[in-house]
Enzyme design. Structure first.
Site, PDB file in Angstrom:
ATOM      1  N   GLU A   1      -0.979   2.508   1.073  1.00 23.32           N
ATOM      2  CA  GLU A   1      -2.160   2.481   1.928  1.00 23.32           C
ATOM      3  C   GLU A   1      -1.821   1.903   3.309  1.00 23.32           C
ATOM      4  O   GLU A   1      -0.780   1.263   3.478  1.00 23.32           O
ATOM      5  CB  GLU A   1      -3.245   1.623   1.266  1.00 23.32           C
ATOM      6  CG  GLU A   1      -3.763   2.178  -0.060  1.00 23.32           C
ATOM      7  CD  GLU A   1      -4.721   3.354   0.121  1.00 23.32           C
ATOM      8  OE1 GLU A   1      -4.591   4.133   1.087  1.00 23.32           O
ATOM      9  OE2 GLU A   1      -5.630   3.485  -0.723  1.00 23.32           O
TER      10      GLU A   1
ATOM     11  N   HIS B   1      -2.139   7.866   3.897  1.00 29.05           N
ATOM     12  CA  HIS B   1      -1.200   7.292   2.926  1.00 29.05           C
ATOM     13  C   HIS B   1      -0.322   8.376   2.300  1.00 29.05           C
ATOM     14  O   HIS B   1      -0.708   9.536   2.205  1.00 29.05           O
ATOM     15  CB  HIS B   1      -1.918   6.456   1.859  1.00 29.05           C
ATOM     16  CG  HIS B   1      -2.697   7.211   0.831  1.00 29.05           C
ATOM     17  ND1 HIS B   1      -4.055   7.086   0.682  1.00 29.05           N
ATOM     18  CD2 HIS B   1      -2.317   8.082  -0.121  1.00 29.05           C
ATOM     19  CE1 HIS B   1      -4.463   7.848  -0.313  1.00 29.05           C
ATOM     20  NE2 HIS B   1      -3.428   8.472  -0.820  1.00 29.05           N
TER      21      HIS B   1
ATOM     22  N   ASP C   1      -6.533   8.823   4.795  1.00 30.24           N
ATOM     23  CA  ASP C   1      -6.225   7.662   5.640  1.00 30.24           C
ATOM     24  C   ASP C   1      -4.744   7.610   6.010  1.00 30.24           C
ATOM     25  O   ASP C   1      -4.264   6.598   6.515  1.00 30.24           O
ATOM     26  CB  ASP C   1      -6.662   6.361   4.949  1.00 30.24           C
ATOM     27  CG  ASP C   1      -5.955   6.117   3.623  1.00 30.24           C
ATOM     28  OD1 ASP C   1      -5.073   6.934   3.249  1.00 30.24           O
ATOM     29  OD2 ASP C   1      -6.269   5.108   2.960  1.00 30.24           O
TER      30      ASP C   1
ATOM     31  N   ASP D   1       3.765   7.822  -8.183  1.00 31.51           N
ATOM     32  CA  ASP D   1       2.815   6.737  -8.421  1.00 31.51           C
ATOM     33  C   ASP D   1       2.031   6.935  -9.713  1.00 31.51           C
ATOM     34  O   ASP D   1       2.097   7.992 -10.345  1.00 31.51           O
ATOM     35  CB  ASP D   1       1.847   6.595  -7.225  1.00 31.51           C
ATOM     36  CG  ASP D   1       1.302   7.949  -6.737  1.00 31.51           C
ATOM     37  OD1 ASP D   1       1.425   8.949  -7.479  1.00 31.51           O
ATOM     38  OD2 ASP D   1       0.756   7.994  -5.624  1.00 31.51           O
TER      39      ASP D   1
HETATM   40  C1  GLP Z   1      -3.565  10.389  -4.108  1.00 31.09           C
HETATM   41  C2  GLP Z   1      -2.089  10.474  -4.485  1.00 31.09           C
HETATM   42  C3  GLP Z   1      -1.269  11.000  -3.347  1.00 31.09           C
HETATM   43  C4  GLP Z   1      -1.914  12.269  -2.817  1.00 31.09           C
HETATM   44  C5  GLP Z   1      -3.296  11.988  -2.306  1.00 31.09           C
HETATM   45  C6  GLP Z   1      -4.010  13.190  -1.739  1.00 31.09           C
HETATM   46  O1  GLP Z   1      -3.797   9.287  -3.342  1.00 31.09           O
HETATM   47  N1  GLP Z   1      -1.563   9.216  -4.893  1.00 31.09           N
HETATM   48  O2  GLP Z   1       0.067  11.225  -3.775  1.00 31.09           O
HETATM   49  O3  GLP Z   1      -1.119  12.814  -1.790  1.00 31.09           O
HETATM   50  O4  GLP Z   1      -4.053  11.499  -3.400  1.00 31.09           O
HETATM   51  O5  GLP Z   1      -4.590  13.908  -2.779  1.00 31.09           O
HETATM   52  P1  GLP Z   1      -5.072  15.418  -2.673  1.00 31.09           P
HETATM   53  O6  GLP Z   1      -3.819  16.216  -2.639  1.00 31.09           O
HETATM   54  O7  GLP Z   1      -5.850  15.645  -3.917  1.00 31.09           O
HETATM   55  O8  GLP Z   1      -5.865  15.515  -1.436  1.00 31.09           O
END
Ligand code: GLP
Length: 260
Positions: free
Chosen positions: A143, A138, A136, A67
């Site tokens: 989402e 995702h 959440d 993404d």
């Molecule tokens: C963002 C990214 C996800 C990631 C998530 C959790 O939303 N698009 O790919 O898994 O954050 O982030 P973190 O690993 O910093 O908790």
């Protein structure tokens, strides 16, 4: 789902790195899917170490990131382009022309999303897709209420996700509202999905993903439909799993040929 619980993020990340390294050694032209966020950083550090010290060769590898934020140039410090080059791509010998990350500045976003899907297809599909998980539930930026069959497309972030990312942008108001993300259908086509989750803040989302119903309200739960989804957790992220003892027993009693 294969649930692997390790005492801490470092040990889980080293195991993830071994799985990725094995894939690349077996097939130097492997196609890897990468994620951003804080969670995969120890995995990327370990891959860099394996490249430098053990000669792990990424020169023929192709990569696709999950993404990117809409409106952020690759040079923007919070863009996922910048994060991937700083943390991984700039520190291994991957060929820049084989690195694919959604283009946050695309003028025709639907066309860019279709082209992204086509590039994955032309590369032969993704062998191992690394995933993190949002609080959440995702994955990528899919989402809650994302279609379980979705493909790469534009999404609007929830308030919770924008809050979760506010500290990196220096304020919630600076976090973009829109993103481009591989869809859940795109992710499901990866031959192996490797989801990493660390810390108490992820425990509820992990429990719903593994032990709740398959539902668009918890997008990661779609991994229950995947034939080879491995969840690598630290103790905190595993702390709300009802059947943690069973997963530990399975892990400890695998026949040698099945060990990760
Ligand atoms: C963002 C990214 C996800 C990631 C998530 C959790 O939303 N698009 O790919 O898994 O954050 O982030 P973190 O690993 O910093 O908790």
């Amino acid at each position: 789902m294969e649930i692997l619980i390790r005492p801490d993020a470092d040990q889980a990340s080293r195991l993830a790195a071994r799985i990725v390294a094995r894939t690349v050694r077996q097939n130097p032209r492997a196609v890897l899917g990468f994620a951003t966020g804080q969670t995969p950083l120890p995995l990327y550090r370990e891959l860099v170490r394996m490249h430098r010290e053990d000669g792990l060769d990424f020169s023929a590898v192709t990569s696709f990131n999950l993404d990117e934020y809409v409106g952020l140039a690759p040079s923007h410090p919070q863009s996922y382009h910048a994060a991937m080059w700083a943390n991984l791509f700039g520190r291994i010998n991957i060929a820049p022309e084989r690195v694919f990350i959604p283009d946050g500045l695309a003028v025709d976003i639907p066309a860019a999303c279709r082209a992204y899907e086509e590039s994955i297809r032309k590369a032969g599909g993704i062998d191992v897709q690394i995933l993190g998980i949002g609080t959440d539930g995702h994955i990528g930026f899919n989402e809650p209420t994302s279609s379980l069959a979705s493909r790469t497309r534009i999404k609007t972030l929830t308030a919770q996700t924008r809050r979760d990312n506010a500290e990196f942008f220096g304020g919630e108001y600076k976090v973009p509202h829109h993103v481009i993300t591989m869809g859940l259908g795109t992710i499901l086509e990866a031959r192996t999905c490797l989801l990493l989750a660390f810390g108490k803040t992820k425990a509820a989302a992990v429990a719903k993903t593994v032990e709740g119903p398959v539902t668009a309200m918890v997008p990661a739960s779609v991994l229950q439909l995947h034939q080879r989804a491995i969840l690598l957790l630290d103790e905190d992220a595993a702390s709300e799993l009802e059947r943690a003892d069973y997963y530990r027993f399975v892990d400890a009693n695998k026949p040698d040929w099945q060990k990760p």
